[in-house]
Enzyme design. Structure first.
Site, PDB file in Angstrom:
ATOM      1  N   GLU A  52       0.841  -1.206   0.000  1.00  0.00           N
ATOM      2  CA  GLU A  52       0.000   0.000   0.000  1.00  0.00           C
ATOM      3  C   GLU A  52       0.875   1.254   0.000  1.00  0.00           C
ATOM      4  OE1 GLU A  52      -3.255   0.066  -0.344  1.00  0.00           O
ATOM      5  OE2 GLU A  52      -4.101  -1.737   0.543  1.00  0.00           O
ATOM      6  N   ASP A 141      -6.683  -1.596  -7.996  1.00  0.00           N
ATOM      7  CA  ASP A 141      -6.720  -2.971  -7.495  1.00  0.00           C
ATOM      8  C   ASP A 141      -6.390  -3.962  -8.617  1.00  0.00           C
ATOM      9  OD1 ASP A 141      -7.506  -4.990  -5.381  1.00  0.00           O
ATOM     10  OD2 ASP A 141      -8.989  -5.474  -6.928  1.00  0.00           O
TER      11      ASP A 141
END
Length: 154
Positions: A52, A141
């Site tokens: 992330e 994603d």
């Protein structure tokens, strides 16, 4: 035309997050006016949180030119958004020690993200709901998953 700004969607993931032999990936979708850029990468033996953070770092590294253009980074990671919007100030004040009196994890990545953010006049981190109907988040994603697929040869 409205306010000029760079919109970035970032996501990271990890398959087998708690194992020693896992696959991580990150993805970033950047947009400025009509220009779009997509970035992604994969690594082995990592964590979801590292991926992330890496997505945001790689996205900011890819932004060149006018440092006064506002940047909005949309991320479904509460870890990243809370870290940049709140926790990091306390960590710096406390010498990179967290509220549990332990060294902050992923300090190298946090410091790099903080530095890159500081080279622009206006960077905002905004939380989005993961796996919802946000087109930019869905694409980030997909890019993170593509990176993991590439890393495993799938």
């Amino acid at each position: 035309m409205g306010l000029d700004k760079i919109i970035i969607y970032c996501d990271g993931g990890c398959r087998g997050n708690q194992s020693d032999n896992n696959i991580g990936g990150w993805g970033a979708h950047l947009q400025y006016r009509d220009h779009k850029k997509e970035l992604y990468g994969g690594v082995r033996d990592t964590t979801n949180n590292k991926m992330e953070l890496t997505a945001c770092i790689k996205a900011l590294e890819a932004v060149h030119g006018n440092k006064s253009i506002p940047i909005e980074i949309y991320c479904d990671s509460a870890y990243v958004v809370n870290g940049m919007n709140s926790w990091v100030r306390g960590w710096i004040k406390n010498g990179w020690v967290n509220s549990k009196k332990k060294p902050v994890e992923n300090q190298d990545l946090w410091k790099k993200l903080l530095f890159l953010s500081s080279t622009h006049e206006n960077v905002k981190f905004i939380k989005v709901k993961g796996h919802a109907d946000d087109e930019g988040n869905i694409r980030a994603d997909e890019l993170a998953n593509l990176a993991m697929d590439n890393e495993t040869g799938n």
